[in-house]
Design a protein around this motif. Structure first.
Motif, PDB file in Angstrom:
ATOM      1  N   GLU A  99       0.861  -1.187   0.000  1.00  0.00           N
ATOM      2  CA  GLU A  99       0.000   0.000   0.000  1.00  0.00           C
ATOM      3  C   GLU A  99       0.895   1.234   0.000  1.00  0.00           C
ATOM      4  OE1 GLU A  99      -1.240   2.010   3.246  1.00  0.00           O
ATOM      5  OE2 GLU A  99       0.904   1.783   3.592  1.00  0.00           O
ATOM      6  N   GLY A 100       0.287   2.424  -0.082  1.00  0.00           N
ATOM      7  CA  GLY A 100       1.089   3.619  -0.311  1.00  0.00           C
ATOM      8  C   GLY A 100       1.333   4.525   0.888  1.00  0.00           C
ATOM      9  N   THR A 101       0.478   4.429   1.900  1.00  0.00           N
ATOM     10  CA  THR A 101       0.523   5.418   2.979  1.00  0.00           C
ATOM     11  C   THR A 101       1.826   5.366   3.782  1.00  0.00           C
ATOM     12  OG1 THR A 101      -1.854   5.140   3.103  1.00  0.00           O
ATOM     13  CG2 THR A 101      -0.830   6.343   4.907  1.00  0.00           C
ATOM     14  N   ARG A 138      -9.949  -8.992  -7.079  1.00  0.00           N
ATOM     15  CA  ARG A 138      -8.823  -9.017  -6.134  1.00  0.00           C
ATOM     16  C   ARG A 138      -7.557  -9.449  -6.875  1.00  0.00           C
ATOM     17  NH1 ARG A 138      -9.115 -13.205  -1.728  1.00  0.00           N
ATOM     18  NH2 ARG A 138     -10.732 -12.055  -0.604  1.00  0.00           N
ATOM     19  N   GLU A 139      -6.705  -8.479  -7.101  1.00  0.00           N
ATOM     20  CA  GLU A 139      -5.476  -8.709  -7.860  1.00  0.00           C
ATOM     21  C   GLU A 139      -4.303  -8.845  -6.903  1.00  0.00           C
ATOM     22  OE1 GLU A 139      -5.683  -8.401 -11.303  1.00  0.00           O
ATOM     23  OE2 GLU A 139      -7.782  -7.781 -11.203  1.00  0.00           O
ATOM     24  N   ARG A 140      -3.266  -9.521  -7.374  1.00  0.00           N
ATOM     25  CA  ARG A 140      -2.043  -9.535  -6.563  1.00  0.00           C
ATOM     26  C   ARG A 140      -1.156  -8.339  -6.890  1.00  0.00           C
ATOM     27  NH1 ARG A 140      -0.592 -15.978  -6.251  1.00  0.00           N
ATOM     28  NH2 ARG A 140      -1.980 -16.387  -4.485  1.00  0.00           N
ATOM     29  N   GLN A 141      -1.271  -7.863  -8.122  1.00  0.00           N
ATOM     30  CA  GLN A 141      -0.687  -6.555  -8.435  1.00  0.00           C
ATOM     31  C   GLN A 141      -1.865  -5.645  -8.728  1.00  0.00           C
ATOM     32  OE1 GLN A 141       2.454  -6.280 -11.339  1.00  0.00           O
ATOM     33  NE2 GLN A 141       2.187  -4.094 -11.561  1.00  0.00           N
ATOM     34  N   LEU A 142      -2.086  -4.696  -7.835  1.00  0.00           N
ATOM     35  CA  LEU A 142      -3.264  -3.845  -7.961  1.00  0.00           C
ATOM     36  C   LEU A 142      -2.836  -2.407  -8.184  1.00  0.00           C
ATOM     37  CD1 LEU A 142      -4.019  -2.463  -4.688  1.00  0.00           C
ATOM     38  CD2 LEU A 142      -3.340  -4.844  -4.499  1.00  0.00           C
ATOM     39  N   ASN A 143      -3.710  -1.628  -8.762  1.00  0.00           N
ATOM     40  CA  ASN A 143      -3.389  -0.234  -9.060  1.00  0.00           C
ATOM     41  C   ASN A 143      -4.295   0.688  -8.254  1.00  0.00           C
ATOM     42  OD1 ASN A 143      -1.409  -0.525 -11.446  1.00  0.00           O
ATOM     43  ND2 ASN A 143      -3.083  -1.916 -11.933  1.00  0.00           N
ATOM     44  N   GLN A 144      -3.662   1.653  -7.629  1.00  0.00           N
ATOM     45  CA  GLN A 144      -4.429   2.594  -6.797  1.00  0.00           C
ATOM     46  C   GLN A 144      -4.096   4.025  -7.164  1.00  0.00           C
ATOM     47  OE1 GLN A 144      -3.359   2.176  -2.678  1.00  0.00           O
ATOM     48  NE2 GLN A 144      -4.722   0.448  -2.312  1.00  0.00           N
ATOM     49  N   PHE A 145      -5.070   4.926  -6.931  1.00  0.00           N
ATOM     50  CA  PHE A 145      -4.745   6.350  -6.848  1.00  0.00           C
ATOM     51  C   PHE A 145      -4.949   6.735  -5.393  1.00  0.00           C
ATOM     52  CE2 PHE A 145      -9.240   7.455  -6.691  1.00  0.00           C
ATOM     53  CZ  PHE A 145      -9.844   6.485  -7.485  1.00  0.00           C
ATOM     54  N   GLY A 277      -8.914  -2.566   7.421  1.00  0.00           N
ATOM     55  CA  GLY A 277      -7.955  -3.646   7.628  1.00  0.00           C
ATOM     56  C   GLY A 277      -6.533  -3.220   7.927  1.00  0.00           C
ATOM     57  N   LEU A 278      -6.311  -1.934   8.171  1.00  0.00           N
ATOM     58  CA  LEU A 278      -4.957  -1.478   8.472  1.00  0.00           C
ATOM     59  C   LEU A 278      -4.981  -0.835   9.849  1.00  0.00           C
ATOM     60  CD1 LEU A 278      -5.668  -0.249   5.204  1.00  0.00           C
ATOM     61  CD2 LEU A 278      -3.238  -0.773   5.263  1.00  0.00           C
ATOM     62  N   ASP A 279      -3.894  -1.024  10.594  1.00  0.00           N
ATOM     63  CA  ASP A 279      -3.915  -0.628  12.004  1.00  0.00           C
ATOM     64  C   ASP A 279      -3.627   0.838  12.281  1.00  0.00           C
ATOM     65  OD1 ASP A 279      -4.691  -2.909  13.083  1.00  0.00           O
ATOM     66  OD2 ASP A 279      -2.792  -3.398  14.090  1.00  0.00           O
ATOM     67  N   GLY A 300     -10.220   4.930   3.284  1.00  0.00           N
ATOM     68  CA  GLY A 300      -9.146   5.689   3.915  1.00  0.00           C
ATOM     69  C   GLY A 300      -9.522   6.093   5.312  1.00  0.00           C
ATOM     70  N   GLY A 301      -8.799   7.074   5.814  1.00  0.00           N
ATOM     71  CA  GLY A 301      -9.078   7.543   7.157  1.00  0.00           C
ATOM     72  C   GLY A 301      -7.951   8.383   7.703  1.00  0.00           C
ATOM     73  N   ARG A 302      -8.106   8.706   8.997  1.00  0.00           N
ATOM     74  CA  ARG A 302      -7.112   9.527   9.685  1.00  0.00           C
ATOM     75  C   ARG A 302      -6.050   8.615  10.289  1.00  0.00           C
ATOM     76  NH1 ARG A 302      -5.831  14.185  11.006  1.00  0.00           N
ATOM     77  NH2 ARG A 302      -7.376  15.148   9.654  1.00  0.00           N
ATOM     78  N   MET A 324      -8.032   1.308  -8.875  1.00  0.00           N
ATOM     79  CA  MET A 324      -8.235   1.588 -10.306  1.00  0.00           C
ATOM     80  C   MET A 324      -8.836   0.381 -11.024  1.00  0.00           C
ATOM     81  SD  MET A 324      -4.784   3.752 -11.041  1.00  0.00           S
ATOM     82  CE  MET A 324      -5.000   3.887 -12.806  1.00  0.00           C
ATOM     83  N   ASP A 325      -8.333  -0.810 -10.683  1.00  0.00           N
ATOM     84  CA  ASP A 325      -8.828  -2.016 -11.363  1.00  0.00           C
ATOM     85  C   ASP A 325     -10.327  -2.188 -11.085  1.00  0.00           C
ATOM     86  OD1 ASP A 325      -5.866  -3.187 -11.778  1.00  0.00           O
ATOM     87  OD2 ASP A 325      -6.101  -2.470  -9.729  1.00  0.00           O
ATOM     88  N   ARG A 326     -10.686  -1.967  -9.826  1.00  0.00           N
ATOM     89  CA  ARG A 326     -12.100  -2.119  -9.459  1.00  0.00           C
ATOM     90  C   ARG A 326     -12.950  -1.001 -10.043  1.00  0.00           C
ATOM     91  NH1 ARG A 326     -11.776  -4.161  -3.141  1.00  0.00           N
ATOM     92  NH2 ARG A 326     -10.517  -6.016  -3.579  1.00  0.00           N
TER      93      ARG A 326
END
Ligand code: HAM
Length: 466
Positions: A99-101, A138-145, A277-279, A300-302, A324-326
């Protein structure tokens, strides 16, 4: 002793047909048709990002493993099961970013971005890697903005970015399909208290949980609340509720976020079960859900504690990432067609060496003047070349036969009407351009973008290389 068989004079080497290789499971080629959709998404994202003052960032594909272990958290699926590990020749353990964050936060700290005026607003359009079980969407290589706003805690930041994300989905004409779910999960202290309460609740009920989930009681009890397993869901329904543990400050903050969203006419539903799903999250969490696809298209979130957790100074932050894929899946469900701009409009056909020399220069001129053109290749017959032009769906063919060239002539053939016209060679390019719809002319002058400027210091690059 058995006699040795006499060696054959000439071994006939049998050609073994190789099995064609496949891309790794869950990783797909983004073919030109898919790119047409990606291009629209990127345009929309860049446009909305620029309007709101975001600047683009790209972090490395590989990062230190501990970045995600610390950032996303042990006990999350991403960290426990889904990271691609890369061990370098010298034994360094790296992982491919899931992920990117976390990467953006590392970059923020490493590049001293705290000096910049706040909030620091960054966006990215990148691939990420998660070794999950591949399935629809659900991709193993996924594209996000993704968008990250660093350095401020203000309900207006949360509301503005949710509004921006909402606008992106609206621009993509899939907004009406999505339900925006929103929740607050309080602050770190609220979460700790709630996790303790959950541990108390689940202790003694371990046997009612599937064996593979039991470790979560200690490690990450919040994850027990959004499991697909039926028994886990029944227990989750009886478990203490997060609402009871949210501090008054966090609650008030949340009310303000919701009020601002209402002021911006953003429709949403409160989902007290949403934890993500992220802590790294605290306070606001949100997701855009597509029920028809059964997928979340963005979330997303804070994350006010993450930068400090990664060794930086306490820096509140808020972010969002869309898939992006979705999004393409949703756009296709809406029967939306993304424009294919990578067309061939003019095909140059030629016969003989001298015509080829002229043809290749004509092609260069056509391209320079913004015409999508190809040709001047091969030795096939004129008929075969025109068939090729047809298969590329070219609008016009510029034909240079040996006879025509000797007479200083060229033929322009309208491929759809099947009509043709003879023109002087030196006017052929001009004439064909005149026939084209001006909207097809694709000119770009890089000198508009690149100018010499004394402020550019080549040593900056050296600093980066250090
Ligand atoms: P995430 O919810 O894990 O959040 O991913 C965001 C979006 O990426 C999802 O809603 C989904 O559309 C897409 N996505 C995730 N995994 C897959 C997959 N395996 N295949 C296809 N699409 C997928 C994050 O990644 C956070 N970093 C978002 C964020 C940014 N939070 C704060 N800032």
């Amino acid at each position: 002793m058995p006699k040795k068989a006499a060696p054959k004079k000439a071994e006939t080497v049998e050609k073994v047909k190789m099995e064609p290789l496949q891309s790794p499971r869950g990783m797909h080629d983004v073919l030109p048709e898919q790119h047409a959709y990606f291009t629209v998404i990127k345009k929309v994202v860049r446009h909305r990002a620029r309007q709101a003052g975001f600047r683009r960032i790209t972090t490395p594909v590989l990062e230190d493993k501990s970045l995600f272990v610390r950032g996303i958290g042990e006990g999350t699926d991403i960290v426990d099961k889904e990271m691609y590990n890369v061990v370098t020749q010298s034994g360094t353990q790296l992982v491919m970013r899931p992920e990117g964050t976390a990467g953006v936060c590392r970059a923020y700290i490493q590049n001293g971005m705290k000096q910049m005026p706040k909030p620091v607003e960054l966006y990215y359009i990148e691939s990420f890697f998660r070794h999950d079980r591949p399935q629809f969407g659900r991709e193993r290589q996924l594209n996000q903005f993704g968008f990250e706003v660093l350095g401020e805690q203000d309900p207006a930041i949360d509301a503005q970015l949710i509004f921006l994300a909402n606008n992106i989905f609206k621009d993509l004409k899939i907004g009406h399909r999505l339900r925006l779910e929103i929740n607050t999960i309080g602050d770190a202290e609220d979460r700790r208290k709630y996790e303790d309460a959950l541990r108390d609740f689940y202790t003694g009920k371990e046997r009612s949980l599937p064996a593979e989930l039991r470790h979560l009681i200690e490690k990450n009890p919040l994850r027990l609340l959004d499991q697909k397993d039926e028994d886990a869901q029944i227990l989750a329904g009886l478990a203490p509720k997060f609402e009871q543990f949210i501090s008054p400050e966090a609650r008030e903050y949340h009310e303000k976020v919701l009020e601002l969203l209402q002021a911006l006419d953003v429709e949403f539903v409160s989902n007290p079960k949403l934890v993500r799903g992220l802590d790294y999250y605290n306070r606001t969490v949100f997701e855009f859900v597509d029920d028809d696809l059964g997928l979340s298209l963005g979330g997303g979130g804070r994350y006010d504690g993450l930068i400090e957790l990664l060794g930086g100074e306490p820096t509140p932050a808020f972010g969002f990432a869309g898939g992006m894929d979705r999004s393409v899946l949703a756009m296709k469900r809406e029967k939306l067609l993304a424009p294919e701009k990578d067309t061939v409009d003019v095909f140059v056909a030629q016969l003989g060496w001298e015509p080829k020399k002229i043809a290749i220069k004509m092609l260069a001129e056509l391209r320079d003047r913004g015409v999508h053109a190809m040709g001047a290749i091969g030795k096939s017959s004129m008929k075969a070349q025109l068939e090729k032009a047809d298969r590329f769906d070219a609008l016009y063919a510029l034909i240079l036969g040996e006879v025509e060239v000797r007479e200083g002539k060229a033929i322009i053939r309208d491929m759809h009407a099947g009509k043709q016209e003879i023109v002087p060679i030196e006017k052929a390019v001009e004439k064909v351009i005149k026939k084209l719809d001006p909207a097809l002319i694709d000119r770009y002058d890089p000198s508009e973008d690149l100018e010499k400027d004394e402020r550019v210091d080549p040593a900056d690059e050296l600093k980066i290389a250090d």
